[in-house]
Write an enzyme that holds these catalytic residues in place. Structure first.
Site, PDB file in Angstrom:
ATOM      1  N   GLY A 140      47.260  46.677  25.024  1.00 21.00           N
ATOM      2  CA  GLY A 140      47.598  47.813  25.898  1.00 21.00           C
ATOM      3  C   GLY A 140      49.040  48.154  25.633  1.00 21.00           C
ATOM      4  O   GLY A 140      49.469  49.227  26.239  1.00 21.00           O
TER       5      GLY A 140
ATOM      6  N   CYS B 133      37.851  42.274  35.620  1.00 17.77           N
ATOM      7  CA  CYS B 133      37.161  42.268  36.635  1.00 17.77           C
ATOM      8  C   CYS B 133      35.792  42.589  36.450  1.00 17.77           C
ATOM      9  O   CYS B 133      34.913  43.253  37.481  1.00 17.77           O
ATOM     10  CB  CYS B 133      37.635  43.124  38.022  1.00 17.77           C
ATOM     11  SG  CYS B 133      39.049  42.413  38.617  1.00 17.77           S
TER      12      CYS B 133
ATOM     13  N   ARG C 206      38.833  42.911  43.581  1.00 20.58           N
ATOM     14  CA  ARG C 206      38.242  41.606  43.539  1.00 20.58           C
ATOM     15  C   ARG C 206      38.953  40.949  44.930  1.00 20.58           C
ATOM     16  O   ARG C 206      40.459  40.965  45.081  1.00 20.58           O
ATOM     17  CB  ARG C 206      39.540  41.028  42.453  1.00 20.58           C
ATOM     18  CG  ARG C 206      39.173  39.711  42.073  1.00 20.58           C
ATOM     19  CD  ARG C 206      40.081  39.021  40.803  1.00 20.58           C
ATOM     20  NE  ARG C 206      39.103  39.337  39.653  1.00 20.58           N
ATOM     21  CZ  ARG C 206      38.429  38.358  38.970  1.00 20.58           C
ATOM     22  NH1 ARG C 206      38.423  37.158  39.632  1.00 20.58           N
ATOM     23  NH2 ARG C 206      37.745  38.557  38.021  1.00 20.58           N
TER      24      ARG C 206
ATOM     25  N   PHE D  61      27.256  39.248  37.408  1.00 22.60           N
ATOM     26  CA  PHE D  61      27.027  39.518  36.080  1.00 22.60           C
ATOM     27  C   PHE D  61      25.359  40.096  36.331  1.00 22.60           C
ATOM     28  O   PHE D  61      25.412  41.224  36.821  1.00 22.60           O
ATOM     29  CB  PHE D  61      26.853  38.033  35.404  1.00 22.60           C
ATOM     30  CG  PHE D  61      28.088  37.303  35.213  1.00 22.60           C
ATOM     31  CD1 PHE D  61      29.165  38.033  34.476  1.00 22.60           C
ATOM     32  CD2 PHE D  61      28.365  36.300  35.993  1.00 22.60           C
ATOM     33  CE1 PHE D  61      30.257  37.304  34.174  1.00 22.60           C
ATOM     34  CE2 PHE D  61      29.693  35.726  36.097  1.00 22.60           C
ATOM     35  CZ  PHE D  61      30.693  36.156  35.236  1.00 22.60           C
TER      36      PHE D  61
HETATM   37  O1  SAT Z   1      45.974  45.341  27.570  1.00 24.44           O
HETATM   38  S1  SAT Z   1      44.805  46.391  27.726  1.00 24.44           S
HETATM   39  O2  SAT Z   1      45.230  47.380  28.723  1.00 24.44           O
HETATM   40  O3  SAT Z   1      44.281  47.034  26.385  1.00 24.44           O
HETATM   41  C1  SAT Z   1      43.409  45.820  28.390  1.00 24.44           C
HETATM   42  C2  SAT Z   1      43.566  45.966  29.963  1.00 24.44           C
HETATM   43  O4  SAT Z   1      44.221  45.192  30.483  1.00 24.44           O
HETATM   44  O5  SAT Z   1      42.844  46.866  30.451  1.00 24.44           O
END
Ligand code: SAT
Ligand code: MN
Length: 642
Positions: free
Chosen positions: A214, A276, A441, A532
């Protein structure tokens, strides 16, 4: 006229082979970053295979056994200080701090450029600068946007190749006069000088000192969700009537999947915070009484789309071509289709995008045959003759070691391998979004599922979606997380609220919105609901409610199903009837404090965060409709808890 630079002839001639309209920018960046060479990523697999081989030779990648997850499957370890997103260093740079709003860190563009110019100066010395084309959304989607990321990280290039439609990049870029630009350098990986910065007006992002998903994969969160999110806001603000075509209108942090109920097909978007369950719900298998219903995967993280003319519904695509999934907990139980994708890669995908890239799991060496292991996979820790295991820090360990795989260890893989990938995955029109699930959550308050009585009430609850911390970002605390999009809304959250309130005006048949929470816990801290595969039982109840088959009960937080509306026969873990009844309604004690908490939160949105507001953008008034909904909520809670 070509600006004066000190670039070598080789670099100059590489840059000269780029489309004319991007040469000046690349030249300027090269002049600042001072790479030894510049290489254009063609989009063809042979070049990526060469980079993978180079990463293997340098020791950055360990090639894993072909018999386990197929060809071109690699393992990498990150720096130990570079394992997650860093929200504290994610900055929106706008002239007016109100445009960034109270939740984002903000900087004046000129000042931030000044600071970054120093950090980027010479950052690529001794390295190659790769010029990487990418496309968000399937390439032939009407919403596709191509852009260019410059990076000195071959690892980032190989990850992007699996995730961001590089093959189609140049073809689309040729047609696009204005293109988004991202400059990335892993720099020194210094935590202190790590910055993920966005300059919306310039369609430009600069990110330095991280090599993590990210923070470093531009087309994902940085451009794909944040900057396209701003475009979607502006487009939807311009739109005056439903049939007007303004381009992309909506980008959300949502997984996308369909369920075939035999007589009908329903498409769900799931906005859950990172870690999540977005990937799980999009790649899981319905079990027990739902086993006859087939789940189709469309995407696991980000969707984009618009209202379809004459139809009135939102049509959306997955904006990515691959997945960047958390491995801890990945198993046949949690997300079977993802495991199948790993075990049975398609030959054409292996030859093109390549195999999975694992980062930060346990490396298992069995007499020279290498694979990875992660926690909660359903497989015991590997041990025995000839087996050596190393944790994510590279230390040799055994089963008793405390540190095994990193909590946010990830795998990057092309989505085309997922066996239940929907044939509409790359439909240029997108697919209609029927249901939006907004999840958080919350261990006590939120019911398993609820549906607001009106659109405005749904927006209010979604704005007040609550989430306990996960390992996807550094140093998180429990917090409200609007539409699970808090780290990614790159503009003022009041405008985001207004945009959501306005959806029915622009989209006459908006998706039905349900709030969900798979994470209620008992007093000993144990999860009460199976989660799940069992979650599809809850979605079945939602569809029955939509169809008017079941009448749900009123609670202050929305309508909720009765216990008999959710089939709990044969769950893997036992949720008793009593427990089910408990998690289907909001906890009364938690509700009482929720009114004051929400009031505090809305006040923070309107006036600035109470703590940690330093360095952030400026707030503005929230839409009155949100306050009206809050007042109505307060009254309902008073009556309910009296
Ligand atoms: O790090 S990422 O943004 O690619 C994954 C996430 O935290 O949703
Ligand atoms: Mn995400």
């Amino acid at each position: 006229m070509t600006p004066q630079t000190t670039l070598s002839d080789a670099i100059e001639s590489t840059i000269a082979s780029l489309p004319q309209h991007m040469q000046d920018w690349v030249r300027k960046e090269a002049d600042l970053c001072k790479p030894d060479s510049v290489e254009i990523i063609t989009g063809k697999a042979d070049q990526i295979i060469r980079l993978e081989n180079e990463l293997e030779t340098s020791g950055a990648y360990t090639r894993l056994d072909e018999d386990v997850y197929g060809k071109r499957c690699f393992y990498a370890r990150s720096d130990k200080n570079d394992v997650a997103r860093v929200e504290e260093r994610t900055v929106i740079c706008t002239e007016d701090p109100v445009d960034a709003g109270p939740l984002n860190f903000w900087a004046n563009p000129e000042e931030m450029h000044g600071k970054l110019d120093k950090l980027f100066d010479g950052t690529m010395k001794g390295r190659t600068m790769y010029v990487v084309p990418f496309v968000t959304n399937p390439a032939d989607s009407q919403f596709a946007t191509a852009g260019v990321q410059l990076t000195d990280s071959a690892n980032v290039v190989c990850n992007l190749y699996r995730m961001s439609n590089l093959q189609d990049g140049w073809r689309i870029l040729e047609k696009q006069a204005r293109f988004p630009r991202i400059t990335h350098s892993y720099g020194t990986l210094s935590k202190e000088d790590r910055w993920i910065t966005h300059f919306p007006k310039e369609l430009y992002c600069r990110t330095i000192n991280s090599d993590y998903g990210g923070n470093a994969l531009g087309p994902k969160k940085i451009f794909g969700l944040r900057l396209v999110g701003i475009q979607a806001l502006e487009n939807s603000q311009k739109k005056s009537q439903p049939d007007e075509d303004v381009g992309i209108e909506l980008v959300e942090h949502m997984a996308l999947f369909g369920i075939d109920y035999g007589d009908r097909r329903v498409q769900f978007g799931a906005a859950f915070p990172s870690m999540c369950g977005k990937t799980n719900i999009a790649t899981g298998v319905a079990e027990g009484p739902m086993a006859q219903y087939k789940v189709f995967t469309l995407g696991d993280d980000i969707i984009g789309g618009a209202t379809k003319k004459g139809d009135g519904r939102l049509y959306v695509n997955n904006i990515e071509a691959g997945m960047f999934g958390v491995t801890r907990g990945m198993s046949d139980f949690a997300n079977k289709m993802l495991m199948e994708a790993l075990r049975n890669p398609k030959p054409e995908v292996q030859d093109c995008e390549g195999g999975p890239i694992f980062t930060n799991q346990v490396l298992v060496d069995n007499n020279g045959s290498k694979r990875v292991w992660w926690s909660e996979s359903g497989e015991d820790f590997p041990q025995g003759d000839g087996i050596t295991t190393y944790n994510w820090l590279g230390e040799q360990i055994d089963a008793s070691a405390e540190e095994k795989d990193q909590k946010n260890a990830r795998v990057t893989m092309p989505i085309r391998n997922v066996p239940n990938l929907d044939s509409d995955y790359s439909n240029s029109d997108g697919v209609p979004l029927d249901v939006a699930l907004i999840g958080g959550r919350s261990s006590k308050l939120h019911p398993l599922i609820s549906r607001a009585r009106s659109w405005n009430e749904a927006v209010y609850h979604a704005l007040c979606q609550f989430s306990e911390p996960t390992a996807a970002a550094v140093g998180q605390k429990p917090r409200y997380d609007p539409m699970a999009n808090r780290p990614f809304i790159a503009f003022n959250v009041s405008d985001y609220a207004q945009k959501w309130l306005d959806i029915p005006k622009k989209t006459p048949k908006p998706p039905a919105v349900f709030s969900v929470n798979w994470f209620r816990r008992d007093d000993d801290g144990n999860f009460i609901w199976d989660g799940f595969g069992a979650n599809y039982r809850v979605l079945d109840a939602a569809v029955r409610q939509l169809d008017g088959k079941d009448a749900w009960l009123e609670t202050p937080i929305g309508l909720v199903p009765k216990p008999e509306h959710i089939d709990i026969s044969g769950l893997k873990y036992t949720t008793t009837n009593e427990q089910l009844a408990e998690i289907l309604v909001p906890n009364k004690e938690a509700l009482k404090s929720e009114v004051a908490n929400r009031e505090g939160w809305l006040n923070e949105l309107e006036n600035g965060l109470e703590t940690g507001s330093e360095g952030r953008g400026a707030p503005k008034k929230l839409p009155q409709a949100i306050w009206d909904e809050h007042e109505a909520f307060k009254k309902r809670v008073e009556e309910y808890t009296a």
